[in-house]
Write an enzyme that holds these catalytic residues in place. Structure first.
Site, PDB file in Angstrom:
ATOM      1  CD  GLU A  69       7.084  -0.497  17.736  1.00  0.00           C
ATOM      2  OE1 GLU A  69       6.425  -1.295  18.005  1.00  0.00           O
ATOM      3  OE2 GLU A  69       7.065  -0.329  16.659  1.00  0.00           O
ATOM      4  NE  ARG A 201     -11.633   1.307  -8.324  1.00  0.00           N
ATOM      5  CZ  ARG A 201     -12.104   1.381  -9.700  1.00  0.00           C
ATOM      6  NH1 ARG A 201     -11.179   2.071 -10.353  1.00  0.00           N
ATOM      7  NH2 ARG A 201     -13.120   1.158 -10.173  1.00  0.00           N
TER       8      ARG A 201
END
Length: 383
Positions: A69, A201
């Site tokens: 935000e 991974r």
């Protein structure tokens, strides 16, 4: 130049559906940081001005850095006043390593906040929404909620259970073998599948093996540079019967954690890895410790005994199985899972929502696991 949604299409929709176009964009932004934000969630945000034009975008890139935000509002500047912010997760309302996002939204003059998913973190848990409404902002929730929950399933799981989301991966032949009778296993899968594992991974916070895998395969367990820093490499060992030299003991490429249970501390530990003594050398104890280290998602790349124990103890939420078009044969050849204690077909674990895709000549099967409890806790299978 500011980008505007299709006004006609917008006007034809009402309620939460009106905001799905921009929420999808926010979800795309959030995904850019996959595997990088733990212990925080993935969050993306877009800001529209009062006319509905796009004036700001942002995503949370890493724990301790600006939230989505804040980044989107900074890009929008004064154009955010009177506008709308669309965000994939409820804005935080507490002071952590960064200030609360609710205050940034209010101070920017935003009039409407559109949210996909409420934050399950007890420090927020609806408090962010209430703070915004108390300040007079319109708040709309539940836009693409299922998609947002899927994207943040690892974070939500850790918050709700106290342990990371566990993904169990193995590669096997068409006849279900993971190694020849003499233990040889490199390589069952082809290069495209192995490259996919490196990417897998990179999306995880830790990669876990047992002592047996260290002895048999001497793995490196890195993403080969697909992620920086590399995921934590974890060895769970009951006996600490480990080689003095192994690739995992070289921590110049990635950090290695050696976890073991009580009664093993008198054994000589290899130089290099960080040592962690657990209450028990069990998958459940290990995951609880990794959650405290901020891990949201872990990858099990272990042998059959540890894989079976992880399943039984509810430490696996997802399966990823690579099947190579090869026949290995051999009655004594290793299979992916150890004994699960079943004696009747009505006891077996059902697998649902199975998906398949090609990885070169190999086939990848993925599935979510049903909820399983820590049934085998107390029976060590880590070595």
């Amino acid at each position: 130049m500011a980008r505007r949604a299709n006004p006609a299409a917008e006007l034809m929709q009402t309620g939460p559906n009106r905001w799905t176009f921009w929420m999808r964009r926010a979800l795309q932004l959030a995904a850019l940081a996959d595997g990088q934000t733990s212990p925080n969630p993935l969050v993306g945000a877009v800001v529209l001005d009062v006319q509905g034009a796009l004036v700001g975008e942002g995503f949370h890139a890493k724990a301790g850095e600006a939230h989505a935000e804040v980044g989107a509002l900074a890009q929008a500047g004064t154009r955010a006043k009177g506008g709308t912010i669309i965000v994939t997760l409820e804005p935080c309302c507490h002071q952590g390593r960064t200030p609360p996002c609710t205050e940034a939204v209010i101070q920017a003059g935003i009039q409407r906040v559109v949210i996909a998913l409420k934050d399950p973190d007890p420090r927020v848990a609806g408090g962010g929404i209430q703070r915004l409404r108390d300040a007079g902002l319109e708040v709309i929730t539940g836009v693409l909620q299922a998609e947002a929950a899927q994207q943040n399933r690892a974070f939500v799981h850790r918050v709700q259970t106290g342990r990371p989301w566990g993904l169990l991966k193995w590669a096997m032949s068409l006849d279900g073998r993971t190694a020849l009778p003499n233990g040889e296993s490199q390589w069952i899968s082809a290069p495209p599948a192995r490259a996919w594992v490196h990417q897998l991974r990179a999306g995880c916070d830790a990669v876990i093996v047992g002592g047996g895998t260290v002895r048999a395969d001497n793995p490196l367990l890195t993403s080969r540079g697909a992620r920086s820093p590399e995921p934590l490499r974890v060895v769970l060992s009951r006996s600490l019967d480990l080689p003095a030299q192994a690739q995992l003991w070289d921590t110049s490429l990635a950090v290695t954690l050696l976890a073991y249970g009580p009664g093993s501390a008198d054994r000589t530990l290899p130089e290099g890895p960080e040592a962690l003594e657990l209450l028990a050398s069990e998958p459940l104890d290990l995951l609880q410790a990794l959650a405290q280290r901020g891990c949201n998602r872990v990858l099990w790349e272990c042998g059959p005994a540890l894989a079976a124990a992880a399943l039984q103890q509810g430490c696996v939420q997802e399966l990823a199985v690579v099947i190579a078009p090869k026949l290995l044969g051999g009655e004594l050849a290793r299979t992916p899972l150890g004994d699960l204690g079943f004696s009747a077909m009505d006891q077996v674990i059902p697998v649902s929502r199975l998906s398949a895709e090609r990885l070169g000549r190999d086939v990848l099967l993925r599935s979510l696991m049903p909820a399983l409890g820590p049934a085998a806790h107390g029976v060590s299978q880590s070595d």
